[in-house]
Structures are given as C-alpha cells and as structure tokens.
Design a protein around this motif. Structure first.
Motif, PDB file in Angstrom:
ATOM      1  N   ARG A  42      -0.683 -15.029  -4.510  1.00  0.00           N
ATOM      2  CA  ARG A  42      -0.213 -14.037  -3.764  1.00  0.00           C
ATOM      3  C   ARG A  42      -1.089 -12.559  -4.307  1.00  0.00           C
ATOM      4  NH1 ARG A  42       4.670 -12.663  -5.064  1.00  0.00           N
ATOM      5  NH2 ARG A  42       5.079 -11.334  -3.386  1.00  0.00           N
ATOM      6  N   VAL A  43      -1.809 -11.997  -3.725  1.00  0.00           N
ATOM      7  CA  VAL A  43      -2.724 -10.837  -4.136  1.00  0.00           C
ATOM      8  C   VAL A  43      -2.929  -9.620  -3.439  1.00  0.00           C
ATOM      9  CG1 VAL A  43      -5.100 -10.620  -4.962  1.00  0.00           C
ATOM     10  CG2 VAL A  43      -4.406 -12.889  -5.049  1.00  0.00           C
ATOM     11  N   ASP A  44      -2.963  -8.581  -4.016  1.00  0.00           N
ATOM     12  CA  ASP A  44      -3.275  -7.357  -3.695  1.00  0.00           C
ATOM     13  C   ASP A  44      -4.631  -6.941  -4.113  1.00  0.00           C
ATOM     14  OD1 ASP A  44      -0.974  -6.744  -2.113  1.00  0.00           O
ATOM     15  OD2 ASP A  44       0.134  -6.117  -3.789  1.00  0.00           O
ATOM     16  N   VAL A  45      -5.483  -6.786  -3.310  1.00  0.00           N
ATOM     17  CA  VAL A  45      -7.020  -6.565  -3.768  1.00  0.00           C
ATOM     18  C   VAL A  45      -7.243  -5.012  -3.779  1.00  0.00           C
ATOM     19  CG1 VAL A  45      -9.578  -6.786  -3.149  1.00  0.00           C
ATOM     20  CG2 VAL A  45      -8.009  -8.501  -2.770  1.00  0.00           C
ATOM     21  N   ARG A  46      -7.441  -4.461  -5.160  1.00  0.00           N
ATOM     22  CA  ARG A  46      -7.994  -3.047  -5.085  1.00  0.00           C
ATOM     23  C   ARG A  46      -9.217  -2.859  -4.814  1.00  0.00           C
ATOM     24  NH1 ARG A  46      -5.299  -4.357  -9.968  1.00  0.00           N
ATOM     25  NH2 ARG A  46      -7.103  -4.200 -11.077  1.00  0.00           N
ATOM     26  N   ASP A  47     -10.155  -3.599  -5.042  1.00  0.00           N
ATOM     27  CA  ASP A  47     -11.708  -3.204  -4.961  1.00  0.00           C
ATOM     28  C   ASP A  47     -12.437  -4.462  -4.029  1.00  0.00           C
ATOM     29  OD1 ASP A  47     -14.387  -3.121  -4.962  1.00  0.00           O
ATOM     30  OD2 ASP A  47     -14.750  -2.730  -7.282  1.00  0.00           O
ATOM     31  N   ALA A  48     -12.405  -4.298  -2.722  1.00  0.00           N
ATOM     32  CA  ALA A  48     -12.804  -5.343  -1.986  1.00  0.00           C
ATOM     33  C   ALA A  48     -14.225  -5.803  -2.465  1.00  0.00           C
ATOM     34  CB  ALA A  48     -12.906  -4.994  -0.370  1.00  0.00           C
ATOM     35  N   GLY A  50      -5.916 -15.957   3.287  1.00  0.00           N
ATOM     36  CA  GLY A  50      -5.652 -14.565   3.608  1.00  0.00           C
ATOM     37  C   GLY A  50      -5.383 -14.066   4.994  1.00  0.00           C
ATOM     38  N   GLY A  51      -4.996 -15.130   5.811  1.00  0.00           N
ATOM     39  CA  GLY A  51      -4.892 -14.786   7.344  1.00  0.00           C
ATOM     40  C   GLY A  51      -3.660 -14.128   7.566  1.00  0.00           C
ATOM     41  N   GLU A  52      -3.431 -14.132   8.840  1.00  0.00           N
ATOM     42  CA  GLU A  52      -2.138 -13.360   9.241  1.00  0.00           C
ATOM     43  C   GLU A  52      -0.757 -13.846   8.560  1.00  0.00           C
ATOM     44  OE1 GLU A  52      -1.873 -10.785  11.495  1.00  0.00           O
ATOM     45  OE2 GLU A  52      -3.758 -10.480  11.461  1.00  0.00           O
ATOM     46  N   HIS A  53       0.070 -13.172   8.268  1.00  0.00           N
ATOM     47  CA  HIS A  53       1.104 -13.373   7.671  1.00  0.00           C
ATOM     48  C   HIS A  53       2.379 -12.652   8.014  1.00  0.00           C
ATOM     49  CE1 HIS A  53      -0.129 -10.424   4.784  1.00  0.00           C
ATOM     50  NE2 HIS A  53       1.103 -10.394   4.397  1.00  0.00           N
ATOM     51  N   GLU A  54       3.466 -13.045   7.593  1.00  0.00           N
ATOM     52  CA  GLU A  54       4.870 -12.121   7.975  1.00  0.00           C
ATOM     53  C   GLU A  54       5.600 -12.222   6.580  1.00  0.00           C
ATOM     54  OE1 GLU A  54       9.129 -12.652  10.047  1.00  0.00           O
ATOM     55  OE2 GLU A  54       7.192 -13.543  11.081  1.00  0.00           O
ATOM     56  N   GLY A  86       6.026  -8.635  -0.793  1.00  0.00           N
ATOM     57  CA  GLY A  86       4.929  -9.500  -0.263  1.00  0.00           C
ATOM     58  C   GLY A  86       3.714  -8.924  -0.818  1.00  0.00           C
ATOM     59  N   ARG A  87       2.810  -9.437  -0.520  1.00  0.00           N
ATOM     60  CA  ARG A  87       1.470  -9.152  -0.944  1.00  0.00           C
ATOM     61  C   ARG A  87       0.289  -9.235   0.034  1.00  0.00           C
ATOM     62  NH1 ARG A  87       0.893  -7.139  -6.227  1.00  0.00           N
ATOM     63  NH2 ARG A  87       1.989  -8.357  -7.431  1.00  0.00           N
ATOM     64  N   ALA A  88      -0.550  -8.701   0.078  1.00  0.00           N
ATOM     65  CA  ALA A  88      -1.722  -8.479   1.290  1.00  0.00           C
ATOM     66  C   ALA A  88      -2.380  -9.602   1.552  1.00  0.00           C
ATOM     67  CB  ALA A  88      -2.629  -7.181   0.950  1.00  0.00           C
ATOM     68  N   ARG A  89      -2.518 -10.519   0.480  1.00  0.00           N
ATOM     69  CA  ARG A  89      -3.573 -11.618   0.585  1.00  0.00           C
ATOM     70  C   ARG A  89      -2.586 -12.816   0.036  1.00  0.00           C
ATOM     71  NH1 ARG A  89      -8.580 -12.814   1.633  1.00  0.00           N
ATOM     72  NH2 ARG A  89      -9.455 -14.744   0.547  1.00  0.00           N
ATOM     73  N   VAL A 137     -10.151  -6.403 -10.371  1.00  0.00           N
ATOM     74  CA  VAL A 137     -10.303  -5.814  -9.096  1.00  0.00           C
ATOM     75  C   VAL A 137      -8.995  -6.080  -8.179  1.00  0.00           C
ATOM     76  CG1 VAL A 137     -12.679  -5.714  -8.929  1.00  0.00           C
ATOM     77  CG2 VAL A 137     -11.577  -7.881  -8.169  1.00  0.00           C
ATOM     78  N   ALA A 138      -8.133  -6.924  -8.776  1.00  0.00           N
ATOM     79  CA  ALA A 138      -6.955  -7.269  -7.972  1.00  0.00           C
ATOM     80  C   ALA A 138      -5.718  -7.660  -9.076  1.00  0.00           C
ATOM     81  CB  ALA A 138      -7.300  -8.610  -7.198  1.00  0.00           C
ATOM     82  N   GLU A 139      -4.455  -7.680  -8.083  1.00  0.00           N
ATOM     83  CA  GLU A 139      -3.245  -7.688  -8.939  1.00  0.00           C
ATOM     84  C   GLU A 139      -2.718  -8.858  -8.192  1.00  0.00           C
ATOM     85  OE1 GLU A 139       0.861  -5.545  -9.876  1.00  0.00           O
ATOM     86  OE2 GLU A 139      -0.890  -4.407  -9.817  1.00  0.00           O
ATOM     87  N   GLY A 140      -1.997  -9.663  -8.705  1.00  0.00           N
ATOM     88  CA  GLY A 140      -1.064 -10.886  -7.993  1.00  0.00           C
ATOM     89  C   GLY A 140      -0.619 -11.818  -8.993  1.00  0.00           C
ATOM     90  N   GLU A 141      -0.119 -12.807  -8.285  1.00  0.00           N
ATOM     91  CA  GLU A 141       0.403 -13.945  -9.160  1.00  0.00           C
ATOM     92  C   GLU A 141      -0.191 -15.558  -8.523  1.00  0.00           C
ATOM     93  OE1 GLU A 141       2.837 -12.274  -6.701  1.00  0.00           O
ATOM     94  OE2 GLU A 141       2.835 -10.563  -8.439  1.00  0.00           O
TER      95      GLU A 141
END
Length: 95
Positions: free
Chosen positions: A9-15, A40-44, A50-53, A84-88
């Motif tokens: 599960r990742v939030d990207v800071r620098d694409a 990385g697709g659609e999610h709920e 949550g995380r963006a990716r 460039v990203a934060e996540g688990e």
C-alpha cells in the motif's frame, strides 16, 4: 505448497521518481517470477486508512516472496522508493 504474496500500500510523493523505482524493481520481479494480480487500479477504501496505490504480487511460495524482497536487486529499488513514496509491504502465505 501455498503461494506467497506481497501486499503493498503506497502513497507516491514524486511520480517521476517512482518511475525509477518501477524500472529498478523489475530486475528482482523477473528474477523471482513475480506475477502482478493488482497494480494500482481502481479501489474502494472500505475500512481504515487507505493509500492511493495498492499492489498484490504473487510468488511461487512465501520463501520466494521473502527472497525477492531481501534480494540485492530489490533492496537497490527500495532505496529509490523510500525517497519518493511512503507505504507498507507485507509478505503473506496463501491458503
């Protein structure tokens, strides 16, 4: 033998910088036979933070998933991703 999985599960800071991580990690994923089930697709967000990716990667076994994560190839990619990203990422055995 049960499959092994990475759940990331990742939030990207620098694409743009994240593209470097994707390119670097490809070496490890190819070496260890990674199969992307979700990338990385659609999610709920049903519960919790949550995380963006969100990514699910399948491996032949938990041992192979472990070996991929700890490989020199992937650890080089980790150094890029962490800038460039934060996540688990969790490694889990299938049923």
């Amino acid at each position: 033998m049960p499959k092994g999985y990475w759940i990331a599960r990742v939030d990207v800071r620098d694409a743009e910088g994240y593209k470097d991580y994707v390119a670097a990690s490809k070496l490890a994923f190819e070496r260890f036979g990674a199969k992307f089930l979700a990338r990385g697709g659609e999610h709920e967000k049903a519960e919790g933070q949550g995380r963006a990716r969100n990514v699910i990667i399948e491996f032949e076994s938990l041992s192979v998933a472990h070996d991929c994560y700890h490989s020199p190839e992937y650890q080089r990619a980790v150094a890029i991703r962490q800038k460039v990203a934060e996540g688990e990422i969790v490694l889990v055995e299938g049923v």
